[in-house]
Design an enzyme around this catalytic site. Structure first.
Site, PDB file in Angstrom:
ATOM      1  N   ASP A 104       4.472   7.748   0.911  1.00 13.08           N
ATOM      2  CA  ASP A 104       4.722   6.418   1.473  1.00 13.08           C
ATOM      3  C   ASP A 104       5.258   5.537   0.356  1.00 13.08           C
ATOM      4  O   ASP A 104       5.138   5.862  -0.832  1.00 13.08           O
ATOM      5  CB  ASP A 104       3.416   5.834   2.042  1.00 13.08           C
ATOM      6  N   SER A 105       5.796   4.393   0.751  1.00 14.20           N
ATOM      7  CA  SER A 105       6.285   3.423  -0.232  1.00 14.20           C
ATOM      8  C   SER A 105       5.146   2.846  -1.068  1.00 14.20           C
ATOM      9  O   SER A 105       5.377   2.299  -2.133  1.00 14.20           O
ATOM     10  CB  SER A 105       6.978   2.285   0.504  1.00 14.20           C
ATOM     11  N   TYR A 120       9.626  -0.655   0.568  1.00 15.50           N
ATOM     12  CA  TYR A 120      10.875   0.001   0.954  1.00 15.50           C
ATOM     13  C   TYR A 120      11.543  -0.751   2.112  1.00 15.50           C
ATOM     14  O   TYR A 120      12.761  -0.699   2.264  1.00 15.50           O
ATOM     15  CB  TYR A 120      10.607   1.440   1.431  1.00 15.50           C
ATOM     16  N   GLY A 121      10.705  -1.389   2.933  1.00 11.73           N
ATOM     17  CA  GLY A 121      11.191  -1.963   4.190  1.00 11.73           C
ATOM     18  C   GLY A 121      12.206  -3.078   4.046  1.00 11.73           C
ATOM     19  O   GLY A 121      12.868  -3.452   5.009  1.00 11.73           O
ATOM     20  N   CYS A 129       5.809   6.840   5.647  1.00  9.55           N
ATOM     21  CA  CYS A 129       6.495   5.546   5.635  1.00  9.55           C
ATOM     22  C   CYS A 129       7.479   5.465   6.815  1.00  9.55           C
ATOM     23  O   CYS A 129       8.355   6.324   6.960  1.00  9.55           O
ATOM     24  CB  CYS A 129       7.249   5.412   4.320  1.00  9.55           C
ATOM     25  N   GLU A 149      -1.787  -6.720   2.712  1.00  6.57           N
ATOM     26  CA  GLU A 149      -2.069  -6.361   1.313  1.00  6.57           C
ATOM     27  C   GLU A 149      -2.925  -7.423   0.618  1.00  6.57           C
ATOM     28  O   GLU A 149      -3.651  -7.119  -0.317  1.00  6.57           O
ATOM     29  CB  GLU A 149      -0.764  -6.084   0.563  1.00  6.57           C
ATOM     30  N   CYS A 192       4.832   0.597  11.560  1.00  5.88           N
ATOM     31  CA  CYS A 192       4.707   0.345  10.118  1.00  5.88           C
ATOM     32  C   CYS A 192       3.314   0.798   9.694  1.00  5.88           C
ATOM     33  O   CYS A 192       2.339   0.604  10.444  1.00  5.88           O
ATOM     34  CB  CYS A 192       4.891  -1.154   9.842  1.00  5.88           C
ATOM     35  N   THR A 193       3.237   1.377   8.507  1.00  4.72           N
ATOM     36  CA  THR A 193       1.949   1.909   8.021  1.00  4.72           C
ATOM     37  C   THR A 193       0.826   0.877   8.035  1.00  4.72           C
ATOM     38  O   THR A 193      -0.337   1.229   8.209  1.00  4.72           O
ATOM     39  CB  THR A 193       2.114   2.373   6.559  1.00  4.72           C
ATOM     40  N   HIS A 194       1.177  -0.393   7.829  1.00  2.00           N
ATOM     41  CA  HIS A 194       0.145  -1.417   7.658  1.00  2.00           C
ATOM     42  C   HIS A 194      -0.451  -1.918   8.971  1.00  2.00           C
ATOM     43  O   HIS A 194      -1.524  -2.512   8.976  1.00  2.00           O
ATOM     44  CB  HIS A 194       0.732  -2.618   6.905  1.00  2.00           C
TER      45      HIS A 194
END
Ligand code: DGL
Length: 266
Positions: free
Chosen positions: A6-7, A38-39, A69, A149, A181-183
């Protein structure tokens, strides 16, 4: 080992699901924290990074790759598959598209993600190939990554930004929403509340873990070559206390990050 990249550390939401669904296999994770996000980057840059991340995992013993990602899954898969034609590579977009198509009744699907993911139009393309009658609407929500984050999970500001992101999709009448999105799985409860009771959420973390499990069940010879057991090994290209704290948030428990700063990441 199952290699996951992942980023940054958001991809640990995918590792968490892989561990839950495939506890018998060892996972090797690489989070490119030195070059995250990365996004917000161009497809060319994301492709270069995705190739380097894959090389890292292969050099350290991975035999199967999961691109955690969404931004990399959206723009880099053709190049990755070209470069590594014999390597099983999984990504997070296709399983979410398949699940969304199963779930939608009104045939109107919403997708939220980074700018790179939404601008790629990959969801529209994959859905059109499977069912041209289904409509897909994408919405970039770039503010959600830094909010997660920073650990702003229960703040009113986060709720109001989620609400604002979803308004254009709700106006389109979506009944299914892909967390692209991962988050975003970390914000699932807020997103579900703001999307409303009639909108079903698709969590790609669950879907990709299921597709890896199906692949390994169908390919026992292959599965035998993967390393079994052991806690996930988690490497990052930059390490700070904040990353260590956020990793706990994504993984749901403490996890030890190790720094790898060799070329091309150092
Ligand atoms: N991992 C990225 C994704 O899922 C989000 C963070 C970033 O922009 O790098 O698209």
């Amino acid at each position: 080992m199952i290699g996951v990249f992942d980023s940054g550390i958001g991809g640990l939401t995918i590792v968490r699901e892989l561990v839950a669904k495939l506890p018998e296999y060892q996972i090797l994770y690489f989070g490119d924290t030195a070059r995250t996000p990365y996004g917000t980057k161009s497809p060319e840059t994301i492709i270069t990074y995705a190739l380097e991340d894959t090389e890292f995992l292969l050099a350290h013993g991975a035999k199967l790759i999961v691109v955690a990602c969404h931004s990399a899954s959206s723009v880099a898969m053709e190049v990755l598959r070209d470069r590594f034609p014999h390597l099983p590579i999984f990504e997070v977009v296709t399983p979410s598209v398949e699940k969304a198509l199963l779930v939608t009744k009104k045939k109107v699907i919403g997708v939220i993600g980074t700018r790179a993911t939404i601008n790629s139009k990959i969801y529209e393309r994959l859905v059109r190939l499977r069912d041209p009658e289904v409509k897909v609407y994408g919405q970039a929500c770039p503010l959600l990554v830094p909010l997660v984050e920073e650990g702003w999970l229960r703040k009113p500001e986060t709720r109001s930004i989620v609400k604002k992101c979803l308004i254009p999709l709700k106006m389109r009448g979506i009944d299914t929403l892909v967390l692209g999105c991962t988050h975003y799985p970390v914000l699932k409860k807020i997103i579900a509340a703001k999307a409303g009771r009639r909108v079903r959420l698709v969590d790609p973390a669950e879907e990709v873990a299921l597709s890896v499990r199906r692949f390994l069940e169908d390919h026992p010879d292959y599965a035998r070559h993967l390393k079994h057991n052991g806690d996930p090994l988690v490497y990052v290209s930059d390490l700070t206390e904040a990353f260590q704290r956020v990793a706990r948030l994504f993984m749901g428990r403490n996890i030890q990050l190790k720094r790898y700063a060799g070329p091309p990441f150092g």
